[in-house]
Design an enzyme around this catalytic site. Structure first.
Site, PDB file in Angstrom:
ATOM      1  CD  GLU A   1      -3.569  35.259 -12.337  1.00 43.51           C
ATOM      2  OE1 GLU A   1      -2.398  35.127 -12.731  1.00 43.51           O
ATOM      3  OE2 GLU A   1      -3.828  35.786 -11.394  1.00 43.51           O
TER       4      GLU A   1
ATOM      5  CG  ASP B   1       6.408  34.090 -12.533  1.00 50.15           C
ATOM      6  OD1 ASP B   1       5.443  34.610 -11.555  1.00 50.15           O
ATOM      7  OD2 ASP B   1       5.939  33.828 -13.675  1.00 50.15           O
TER       8      ASP B   1
ATOM      9  CE1 TYR C   1      -1.677  40.988 -10.801  1.00 44.13           C
ATOM     10  CE2 TYR C   1      -2.706  39.513 -12.011  1.00 44.13           C
ATOM     11  CZ  TYR C   1      -1.711  39.799 -11.042  1.00 44.13           C
ATOM     12  OH  TYR C   1      -1.170  39.031 -10.182  1.00 44.13           O
TER      13      TYR C   1
END
Lengths: 395, 269
Positions: free
Chosen positions: B50, B61, B175
């Site tokens: 990734e 993040d 995911y």
């Protein structure tokens, strides 16, 4: 003009708006939407909100004819919608009261918010204190320094002010950090967004809670003048006070909407916050709108003397208004805003917030553009006490 | 045309193995290190890589990837350079590559143009944390046309109704976000992810990979018992950030990845 209802069911204002958030938030946003939609139709909720707006915040606010200010301009009869007279000193409390009642309906125990100028932070800390909820406010380090008075007010109200030191250390980064907190604590935390921005249903919800400004103003001007005004004018950062004033006049197509963006050091310089004038279509903080960005699609750092306008984006409905031509967007520089602030202070004895001062900074240009005497309503969105420190060094 | 990600999972399934998927921020500390890592990762046990596209406002993040992104942007990394890098690397490795990017750089680039170039460069999948399937109609259409997989997320908060929709729109793999929150290494993982993954499995045959917060070989082993693959990002970037010498940045990061990959291999089944 086509009369399409915006936003549509998925939160889109034409090609703008929508819901661009991490998956973790999606189910909660759907729940928020359904709670909000049923609340605004619920008599108990409406009465409760009305009660707090009247008894606690001080609504309705006056529509004041500014005689001495009007004398300065050949073509302007100026009416001021006095949101500065509300509890906490700005229009922000209309929305925070509405949202905290929603948060209570969702049984959330903790409130978070982002703030630039600190007005939304103060309005959030205020209602959190009123209802006894824990409150954390994210604020950029640069803004903490230039809005020290509001930081102190928030702390006094029992909120925790969390400094954000990433990126530009202003509103954009405060919102990044608030969203990170929200993604982490979504189960028990309610995020009170302060502008008509963010993912659906926020732009709709904030518009709904702020549109009381225009609903009152429309009745008041009709009573005072027996006719609708020629023009409404308000400053636009995210755009909540502007949309709050405009919305009730949406179908009055002869009433012109004028939004004033922060031109900073000039819209052709690299230091401004004029997302509608200089921005391109893009996605940030949950919705598609106009954004100041680089050729690579990275978000630019905005600039404005007014911390509350210092943001590279704008609410999606404004992007829609611009695209459809319903509103016109102009800008004034930092200097013109300061001149506007001084003008209102000296003619009317009202010191406006630096954000609000942008609307006043445009009056002379508007006066020149008009061909005959026109009634205008300016949204006096907030008072200027918080900015005295900033201005002191500049005058 | 076959998609490398899909092929890889078929291959792994045939031998009852799980996938190890390391994440690296492209351009940290520079593009050369990213290139060397990409070339070394297959041997270090990576089944899919990734590649993170740096963004100015990475709101999903945590601090580690924020720092790495900021650093990469300072050095002028952008989509064009990243696609050029993949094009170069493709001549030397067939490891499946998924790009992880926030939506705005892609939207600004132009989705149509982007997907065409992505395919040409040899990228196999897209992972976009701020693009739910509801807003992805154009992207999905273009991705299908160019045989690029669209990986969507399922979170602990996702309702069953949404799960179906997400599973439907996902290709390559799904995911699963192990924790509510942002990326970043964590001491422990929430206990309920096992049940959640089992719930997703009742809806689909598509591979489910778990990411967010996984940082140790022990956690990798635990997760790969229930999932089809394990994604590790911040922990790898954190390792990479501790080294100043280019040689160490590549060799020691690969060594760390090797130790994580062992966790996947030793999960049994």
């Amino acid at each position: 003009m086509k009369k399409r209802k915006v936003p549509n069911k998925t939160g889109h204002f034409g090609s703008f708006g929508g819901c661009f958030v991490p998956e973790t938030l999606m189910s909660m946003l759907a729940e928020l939407e359904s709670v909000f939609m049923s609340a605004v139709k619920d008599v108990t909720f409406k009465e409760e909100l009305k009660f707090y707006l009247k008894e606690y915040a001080g609504r309705p606010t006056n529509l004041y004819y500014a005689a001495r200010l009007s004398e300065k301009f050949k073509n302007l009869e100026i009416f001021l919608k006095r949101e500065d007279l509300l509890h906490t000193g700005a229009h922000k409390v209309n929305n925070t009261l509405g949202q905290i009642l929603i948060a209570r309906r969702m049984n959330k125990k903790r409130i978070i918010a982002e703030t630039g100028a600190g007005q939304h932070g103060v309005a959030t800390a205020t209602v959190a204190a009123l209802f006894g909820l824990q409150c954390d406010i994210y604020m950029g380090q640069e803004d903490i320094e230039r809005q020290a008075l509001n930081v102190f007010r928030m702390k006094l109200l029992g909120a925790r002010v969390i400094p954000v030191t990433s990126g530009s250390q202003t509103l954009k980064d405060a919102m990044n950090e608030a969203i990170r907190d929200w993604v982490t604590n979504v189960e028990d935390t309610f995020y009170i967004i302060g502008s008509v921005a963010g993912p659906h249903p926020y732009p709709l919800m904030v518009r709904e809670f702020q549109s009381i400004i225009g609903r009152e103003a429309r009745k008041q001007i009709l009573k005072k003048r027996g006719k609708l005004p020629g023009c409404l004018i308000a400053c636009v950062g995210g755009g909540s006070n502007a949309l709050g004033l405009f919305h009730a006049f949406y179908k009055d197509t002869k009433v012109k909407f004028l939004g004033v963006e922060a031109g900073g050091l000039g819209v052709h310089s690299d230091k401004n916050s004029a997302a509608l004038i200089r921005g391109e279509d893009g996605v940030l903080h949950g919705s598609k709108s106009k954004l100041l960005q680089t050729a690579d699609g990275q978000i630019k750092i905005a600039h404005s003397i007014a911390a509350g306008l210092d943001y590279p984006g704008v609410g999606p409905e404004h992007a829609y208004y611009k695209k459809t031509g319903r509103a016109e967007y102009v800008s004034v520089t930092d200097q013109e805003a300061i001149a506007g602030l001084k003008l209102l202070s000296k003619t009317e004895g009202i010191i406006p917030a630096l954000e609000t001062a942008h609307a006043f900074g445009y009056l002379s240009k508007l006066n020149r553009k008009l061909k005959h005497k026109t009634d205008i309503i300016v949204c006096l969105s907030g008072r200027g006490d918080k900015d005295v420190g900033t201005i002191k060094g500049l005058i | 045309m076959a998609n490398r990600i899909e092929n890889k999972f078929k291959e792994l399934r045939a031998v009852k193995k799980k996938a190890f998927i390391p994440f690296i921020t492209t351009g940290y500390p520079d593009l050369k290190v990213t290139e060397d890592l990409l070339l070394g990762l297959p041997e270090a046990g990576a089944d899919v890589v990734e590649l993170g596209v740096p963004f100015s406002d990475p709101l999903a993040d945590g601090p580690t990837i924020q720092d790495a992104s900021y650093h990469a942007l300072e050095r002028g990394v952008n989509l064009e350079k990243i696609l050029a890098l993949v094009t170069r690397v493709r001549k030397r490795t067939q490891v499946p590559i998924a790009l992880m990017s926030y939506y705005n750089p892609i939207y600004h680039f132009g989705e149509k143009k982007f997907l065409a170039q992505v395919q040409k460069a040899g990228v196999d999948g897209l992972i976009i944390p701020d693009l739910p399937p509801e807003e992805a109609a154009t992207l999905i259409k273009e991705a299908r046309r160019h045989h690029v997989a669209t990986v969507f997320f399922i979170a602990p908060t996702t309702t069953k109704q949404r799960m179906k929709r997400i599973v439907n729109k996902s290709s390559g793999f799904i995911y699963y976000v192990s924790v509510t929150g942002v990326t970043g290494a964590r001491q422990s993982l929430p206990g309920n992810f096992v049940e959640k993954i089992k719930e997703v499995k009742t809806l689909t045959e598509k591979p489910i990979c778990v990411g967010f917060g996984i940082s140790t070989a022990k956690q990798v082993r635990l997760v790969s018992k229930v999932a089809d693959g394990v994604i590790v990002g911040s922990a790898i970037m954190k390792q990479l950030m501790t080294f100043n010498e280019k040689k160490d940045q590549v060799a020691k990061t690969l060594q760390f990845c090797r130790s994580l990959a062992k966790g996947v291999r030793s999960s049994g089944k």
